[in-house]
Every structure is written in C-alpha cells, then in structure tokens.
Design an enzyme around this catalytic site. Sequence first.
Site, PDB file in Angstrom:
ATOM      1  N   CYS A 120     117.508 102.160  46.190  1.00  0.00           N
ATOM      2  CA  CYS A 120     116.996 101.602  47.438  1.00  0.00           C
ATOM      3  C   CYS A 120     117.739 100.320  47.743  1.00  0.00           C
ATOM      4  O   CYS A 120     118.402  99.755  46.878  1.00  0.00           O
ATOM      5  CB  CYS A 120     115.502 101.333  47.356  1.00  0.00           C
ATOM      6  SG  CYS A 120     114.732 101.105  48.986  1.00  0.00           S
ATOM      7  N   CYS A 130     114.813  98.522  53.744  1.00  0.00           N
ATOM      8  CA  CYS A 130     115.386  99.550  52.879  1.00  0.00           C
ATOM      9  C   CYS A 130     116.629 100.196  53.474  1.00  0.00           C
ATOM     10  O   CYS A 130     116.978 101.322  53.114  1.00  0.00           O
ATOM     11  CB  CYS A 130     114.341 100.623  52.586  1.00  0.00           C
ATOM     12  SG  CYS A 130     112.885  99.966  51.758  1.00  0.00           S
ATOM     13  N   LYS A 195     105.823 108.824  50.185  1.00  0.00           N
ATOM     14  CA  LYS A 195     105.630 107.399  49.906  1.00  0.00           C
ATOM     15  C   LYS A 195     105.027 106.739  51.128  1.00  0.00           C
ATOM     16  O   LYS A 195     105.626 106.734  52.202  1.00  0.00           O
ATOM     17  CB  LYS A 195     106.977 106.763  49.557  1.00  0.00           C
ATOM     18  CG  LYS A 195     106.901 105.256  49.394  1.00  0.00           C
ATOM     19  CD  LYS A 195     108.206 104.669  48.881  1.00  0.00           C
ATOM     20  CE  LYS A 195     108.123 103.158  48.796  1.00  0.00           C
ATOM     21  NZ  LYS A 195     109.360 102.550  48.298  1.00  0.00           N
ATOM     22  N   GLU A 233     107.182 116.354  53.968  1.00  0.00           N
ATOM     23  CA  GLU A 233     108.181 115.503  53.305  1.00  0.00           C
ATOM     24  C   GLU A 233     108.603 116.113  51.966  1.00  0.00           C
ATOM     25  O   GLU A 233     109.785 116.140  51.625  1.00  0.00           O
ATOM     26  CB  GLU A 233     107.595 114.097  53.046  1.00  0.00           C
ATOM     27  CG  GLU A 233     107.534 113.197  54.265  1.00  0.00           C
ATOM     28  CD  GLU A 233     108.900 112.599  54.609  1.00  0.00           C
ATOM     29  OE1 GLU A 233     109.908 112.971  53.992  1.00  0.00           O
ATOM     30  OE2 GLU A 233     108.946 111.744  55.519  1.00  0.00           O
ATOM     31  N   LYS A 248     103.256 108.543  46.063  1.00  0.00           N
ATOM     32  CA  LYS A 248     103.144 107.110  45.799  1.00  0.00           C
ATOM     33  C   LYS A 248     102.450 106.427  46.957  1.00  0.00           C
ATOM     34  O   LYS A 248     102.828 106.694  48.094  1.00  0.00           O
ATOM     35  CB  LYS A 248     104.558 106.548  45.608  1.00  0.00           C
ATOM     36  CG  LYS A 248     104.630 105.052  45.431  1.00  0.00           C
ATOM     37  CD  LYS A 248     106.065 104.587  45.468  1.00  0.00           C
ATOM     38  CE  LYS A 248     106.057 103.077  45.370  1.00  0.00           C
ATOM     39  NZ  LYS A 248     107.343 102.490  45.547  1.00  0.00           N
ATOM     40  N   SER A 274     102.181  98.768  41.593  1.00  0.00           N
ATOM     41  CA  SER A 274     101.927  97.400  41.146  1.00  0.00           C
ATOM     42  C   SER A 274     100.534  96.880  41.529  1.00  0.00           C
ATOM     43  O   SER A 274      99.870  96.238  40.717  1.00  0.00           O
ATOM     44  CB  SER A 274     103.012  96.474  41.699  1.00  0.00           C
ATOM     45  OG  SER A 274     103.037  96.512  43.117  1.00  0.00           O
ATOM     46  N   TYR A 313     102.942 100.765  34.975  1.00  0.00           N
ATOM     47  CA  TYR A 313     103.169  99.501  34.253  1.00  0.00           C
ATOM     48  C   TYR A 313     102.282  99.419  33.015  1.00  0.00           C
ATOM     49  O   TYR A 313     102.463  98.545  32.180  1.00  0.00           O
ATOM     50  CB  TYR A 313     102.899  98.312  35.194  1.00  0.00           C
ATOM     51  CG  TYR A 313     103.768  98.358  36.436  1.00  0.00           C
ATOM     52  CD1 TYR A 313     105.068  97.870  36.403  1.00  0.00           C
ATOM     53  CD2 TYR A 313     103.303  98.939  37.614  1.00  0.00           C
ATOM     54  CE1 TYR A 313     105.891  97.949  37.520  1.00  0.00           C
ATOM     55  CE2 TYR A 313     104.107  99.026  38.740  1.00  0.00           C
ATOM     56  CZ  TYR A 313     105.403  98.531  38.682  1.00  0.00           C
ATOM     57  OH  TYR A 313     106.212  98.632  39.797  1.00  0.00           O
TER      58      TYR A 313
HETATM   59  C1  PBG Z   1     111.479 100.157  47.045  1.00  0.00           C
HETATM   60  C2  PBG Z   1     110.330 100.296  46.115  1.00  0.00           C
HETATM   61  C3  PBG Z   1     109.092  99.660  46.214  1.00  0.00           C
HETATM   62  C4  PBG Z   1     108.345 100.082  45.122  1.00  0.00           C
HETATM   63  C5  PBG Z   1     109.139 100.938  44.389  1.00  0.00           C
HETATM   64  N1  PBG Z   1     110.358 101.077  45.029  1.00  0.00           N
HETATM   65  C6  PBG Z   1     108.633  98.638  47.153  1.00  0.00           C
HETATM   66  C7  PBG Z   1     108.435  98.951  48.565  1.00  0.00           C
HETATM   67  O1  PBG Z   1     108.601 100.074  49.044  1.00  0.00           O
HETATM   68  O2  PBG Z   1     108.101  97.976  49.249  1.00  0.00           O
HETATM   69  C8  PBG Z   1     106.937  99.649  44.837  1.00  0.00           C
HETATM   70  C9  PBG Z   1     106.464  99.901  43.462  1.00  0.00           C
HETATM   71  C10 PBG Z   1     105.211  99.192  43.103  1.00  0.00           C
HETATM   72  O3  PBG Z   1     104.504  98.616  43.943  1.00  0.00           O
HETATM   73  O4  PBG Z   1     104.890  99.219  41.915  1.00  0.00           O
HETATM   74  N2  PBG Z   1     112.666  99.902  46.339  1.00  0.00           N
END
Ligand code: PBG
Length: 327
Positions: A120, A130, A195, A233, A248, A274, A313
């Site tokens: 990304c 992105c 996502k 998707e 996700k 996260s 995590y």
């Molecule tokens: C984009 C990406 C994101 C996450 C994984 N890949 C951030 C976004 O889309 O803003 C988020 C992962 C997480 O929140 O643990 N490179």
Amino acid sequence: MSFPVTRMRRLRRTPAMRALVRETRLSPDRFIAPLFVRRGSGLREEIASLPGVHRLSPDEAVVEAQALRALGVPAVILFGIPERKDETGSEGWDDSAAVQETVRRLKAQVPDLLVVTDVCLDEYTSHGHCGVVRDEAVDNDATLPLLARIAISQARAGADVVAPSDMMDGRVGAIRRALDAEGFEEVAILAYSAKSASAFYGPFREAADSAPKFGDRRGYQMDPANRREAMREIALDIEEGADAVMVKPALAYLDVIAEARRRFDAPIAAYNVSGEYAMVKAAARNGWIDERRIVLEILTGILRAGADFVLTYHAREAAAWLREGSV
Ligand code: PBG
C-alpha cells in the site's frame, strides 16, 4: 425427542467431554502477527495506542519473529515506517527500505517463517492516501503501476506473500501480471478484498503516522453497511488471481466472514485490527475484563464465523496462553 430425554448439559459436564465436542479449535498456526518495521538497529519503540506492539528495526524484527516461530506462529505481515514520505510514496519500492531489508533478514535467519508484506502507499505518501492524488482524489489507474512496483520490490527481497490493502480496482490483476512478468510466479497474493472504511484503524494510523492529511478513505474503501458489495469485491479479486482473500475489520463484520465462507472456496483471512486490539488492552488495563479469556473468545469467534486464519496483534500472547493450555 426433547427434555427430559434430551439434556444438552450432558456434553458439557467435564473438560474431557467439552474437548471432544468442541467445534472450533484455536491454534497458533492460524495466526499471522503484524510487525511495524523501520530502518535502524536495536530499535524497539512501544506504540502508545497499541500496548505490547512496537516499531522494530530489522534486527529486532528478527528477534520478535524467532519468538513467534518458537510459539508456533507460522507467519508475520510487515508494515513499513518510512524515513521520508513523498507525493508518490517512493520509499515503498526502495529495495533498501525497512520492509525489504527485514524480509531479507527473516528469510535468512528464520527460514521456515512465512513472510507476508503489506502492499500500500498510505504509509509512504506525504498526503497519507493509498494512491496517486489528483485534484484531491485518488487516481485509481495511475496508482496500479506503483502498487506493482512495491510488490515486485518486496518479492525481490524474498516475500512469500504480498497483501495489497489499498482497495484500488484491478490491483490484484495488475500485481499478478507484474509478478509473473518478473519471474515471481510462486509469490502468492492475499488480497484485502472486503476492507471497510473503518474507525477501527485509528491506532494503526497513529503507529504508521498514516492518517490522510485531507478528506478520508471512503472514496475507495468500502461502506461498512454493505455485505453484498463485499461479496462482489471478493469474487472480483479471486477472478483477478487472488490466492486468498481477506475481510477487514473482523469483529463488526463476522456476518461478512460467514457469508464469504458459504459462498467461496478460497482461503479466507480476517484482520483483527488495531482498534479492536486497543479496546481490549484499555479495558484490561483498567481491570474491567479478564484479558486472556476475552482474547481467546474473540479469536475463537472469528474462526467460528468461518475465517481460516487471523491477522492479530494478540498473536504472541495468545500463542503463549494456548501453549500453557489455559483454555
Ligand atoms: C493500509 C492499511 C491499514 C491497515 C492495514 N493496512 C490502514 C488503513 O487502511 O487506514 C489497518 C490495520 C489495523 O488497523 O490494524 N496500508
């Protein structure tokens, strides 16, 4: 035949009985641990919003990966913290950047570990989006060659799997063609297919300093309200050559995971993101919940919904708890 002939409690009477009839088994070999890497050596900086998660230099990432491997976790996914951000995110395809350097070291020093790399631009761009920005919008088609460049650079470093998380249309096909043209037919693609534009990414964006500087990601990430669109998707990514697909975030999207499981035979990953992790950690620090039981219950729920594996995590701690046989 119902009560009193049928008594569901008979099968719950002892731990041995419960083990025999358990439908979902949690095991460290279903986890992928996310690692944040940056250039340097001996660096292990804790991320405030993700207690227990660190920004690691490549040498420290090797130490972390060895610990994960010893606990039975088969894979890591790498996210890069660049030294310099620019308009196009050029450090993403720099062969000497942190991700590429970490991949080389992991393949040399922890050879049986599977190394996945996030593809990304948002961590690498000055505007935090992105892709290539034109007139305050992300230009889909202009972004594809840059994503392909990142994937090739990661493959050249030795990545086993590349995982595009950008949500541009056509990126899986573009990356597949580019990898094949360079002789990387064996490198697999794990597509972040469904996502959503989610508030649950907040702590990640703090960790990677990747919050968009203007606007938001709703023009390319999915509306959280749409399950049928998520299926489209996933179908498109499989058609374009994705080897495995991802949903996700995980917890507010268990129905999406379950529906994808019913419809598709490709392996399905779920990203326990996260914000989901941070909420558990915060409540645990306050003494409001039993962290260990909550984490194992969350991970079980994601697998029960139909995921084959989970990016989390919690991987290291959960693997250690499972090893102790605490469930
Ligand atoms: C984009 C990406 C994101 C996450 C994984 N890949 C951030 C976004 O889309 O803003 C988020 C992962 C997480 O929140 O643990 N490179």
